[in-house]
Design a protein around this motif. Structure first.
Motif, short mmCIF file in Angstrom:
data_model
loop_
_atom_site.label_atom_id
_atom_site.label_comp_id
_atom_site.label_asym_id
_atom_site.label_seq_id
_atom_site.Cartn_x
_atom_site.Cartn_y
_atom_site.Cartn_z
N HIS A 265 0.85 -1.19 0.00
CA HIS A 265 0.00 0.00 0.00
C HIS A 265 0.89 1.25 0.00
O HIS A 265 1.88 1.31 0.73
N LYS A 266 0.46 2.24 -0.78
CA LYS A 266 1.18 3.51 -0.84
C LYS A 266 0.17 4.64 -0.60
O LYS A 266 -0.25 5.34 -1.52
N PRO A 267 -0.24 4.82 0.66
CA PRO A 267 -1.32 5.78 0.94
C PRO A 267 -0.94 7.23 0.70
O PRO A 267 -1.83 8.09 0.58
N ALA A 268 0.36 7.55 0.64
CA ALA A 268 0.80 8.92 0.39
C ALA A 268 1.31 9.10 -1.03
O ALA A 268 2.15 9.96 -1.30
N ALA A 269 0.80 8.28 -1.96
CA ALA A 269 1.23 8.38 -3.36
C ALA A 269 0.97 9.79 -3.90
O ALA A 269 -0.03 10.44 -3.54
N PRO A 270 1.87 10.31 -4.76
CA PRO A 270 1.74 11.69 -5.27
C PRO A 270 0.68 11.80 -6.37
O PRO A 270 0.99 11.94 -7.56
N ILE A 271 -0.59 11.73 -5.94
CA ILE A 271 -1.72 11.86 -6.86
C ILE A 271 -2.47 13.13 -6.49
O ILE A 271 -2.92 13.28 -5.35
N PRO A 272 -2.63 14.07 -7.41
CA PRO A 272 -3.26 15.37 -7.08
C PRO A 272 -4.79 15.30 -7.06
O PRO A 272 -5.47 16.19 -7.57
N LEU A 273 -5.32 14.24 -6.48
CA LEU A 273 -6.76 14.04 -6.36
C LEU A 273 -7.06 13.37 -5.03
O LEU A 273 -6.19 12.66 -4.49
N PRO A 274 -8.27 13.54 -4.50
CA PRO A 274 -8.61 12.83 -3.27
C PRO A 274 -8.65 11.32 -3.52
O PRO A 274 -9.22 10.86 -4.50
N PHE A 275 -8.01 10.54 -2.62
CA PHE A 275 -8.04 9.08 -2.73
C PHE A 275 -7.71 8.49 -1.37
O PHE A 275 -7.17 9.16 -0.50
N ASP A 276 -8.06 7.24 -1.19
CA ASP A 276 -7.81 6.57 0.08
C ASP A 276 -6.50 5.79 0.08
O ASP A 276 -5.79 5.76 1.08
N ASP A 277 -6.20 5.14 -1.04
CA ASP A 277 -5.05 4.24 -1.02
C ASP A 277 -4.68 3.85 -2.44
O ASP A 277 -5.52 3.90 -3.35
#
Length: 297
Positions: A99-111
């Motif tokens: 799991h990479k919960p702090a992935a650099p995605i510029p959108l709201p997401f959980d995991d």
């Protein structure tokens, strides 16, 4: 494949994995789930840690992967953890989720989760022998039974060798043995492959009433790549393989470069045996076995 499993959930570790430079520089927390598939009956019946896999050790190995060499992809991290788990000889199959919960995605997401599943496929050396009844038929039947074993494929079958039977001092003589070696690739744990070998022997009415007694069929697990064991129920590699011309001769014939772990090159071990030991093993090309779906080897 066994239905038993050990599950490790929510293991947290800090790592520096990612495609972007900032991920490598700053790092982040990863979460790992591991499911090990293995046969736990022996461990449960004997209350014996040596017959299972220590999940504390698995946790340490997974954390070492996450905290270790950076990778661009968490697919790579998951694969490394799976490989470490499969290095434990009892593990038949492993599932790893990173799991990479702090992935650099510029959108709201959980995991973000990457899941991989890997099976342990190892090369195993199986020795066959028979000195009662239709000896060649028994060896041929064992080859086909190994090929029919789930998760197992026969890669090569040695020539057949004929050998005088070993007997205890003072015991009556016995008919000569036919011997062969089969190389298999298997996803079974060594203990499960040994159980299958015993089942094949039982199908040919193998009896274990006396040591070194005559046999309708002998199916011995000699070595499994990457696995060593001091367990009296399954010692790997086989403790007497280096002394047995009836094992070394067919093994060297089917795989001249083979190595017996801890002992050396199989062909060289054979050459180092006493002359009378080697002379007592005679190749019988007239009794060649057929590999599954192929011609005689």
């Amino acid at each position: 494949m066994s239905a038993d499993r050990i599950e490790l959930r929510g293991l947290r570790a800090f790592g520096r994995h990612g495609v972007f430079d900032a991920e490598r520089e700053l790092g982040q927390e990863f979460v790992v789930d591991v499911t090990l598939h293995l046969d736990l009956r022996a461990a449960a019946e004997g209350d014996d840690l040596t017959r299972t896999v220590n999940y504390g050790v698995v946790a340490q190995e997974a954390v070492a992967v996450v905290a270790g060499e950076p990778a661009a992809l968490i697919e790579t991290v998951a694969g490394r953890i799976a490989a470490a788990c499969l290095a434990h000889g009892l593990v038949e199959r492993v599932e790893v989720a990173v799991h990479k919960p702090a992935a650099p995605i510029p959108l709201p997401f959980d995991d973000v989760v990457v899941r991989v599943e890997r099976s342990a496929v190892r090369r195993a050396v199986v020795a066959l022998g028979a000195n009662l009844g239709d000896r060649r038929a028994a060896l041929q039947g064992a080859v086909h039974a190994l090929a029919a074993t789930a998760g197992t494929s026969v890669r090569a079958v040695s020539p057949v060798f004929e050998t005088a039977a070993l007997v205890l001092p003072g015991s009556p003589g016995q008919p000569d043995y036919l011997n062969a070696v089969v190389l298999v690739d298997t996803a079974l744990a060594p203990e499960a492959l040994l159980a299958r070998a015993h089942a094949i022997e039982a199908a040919y009415l193998r009896e274990r009433s006396e040591r070194w007694g005559p046999r309708t069929l002998d199916v011995d697990l000699v070595a499994v790549d990457g696995v060593t064991s001091d367990d009296p129920a399954l010692t790997l590699p086989h403790p007497r393989a280096a002394e047995r011309a009836f094992v070394l001769a067919p093994w060297a014939a089917v795989d001249p470069g083979a190595q017996l772990p801890g002992a050396g090159n199989v062909a060289q071990l054979l050459a180092a045996l006493p002359d009378e030991e080697r002379a007592g093993v005679r190749r019988r090309d007239d009794l060649a076995l057929f590999p599954p779906g192929g011609e005689a080897t």
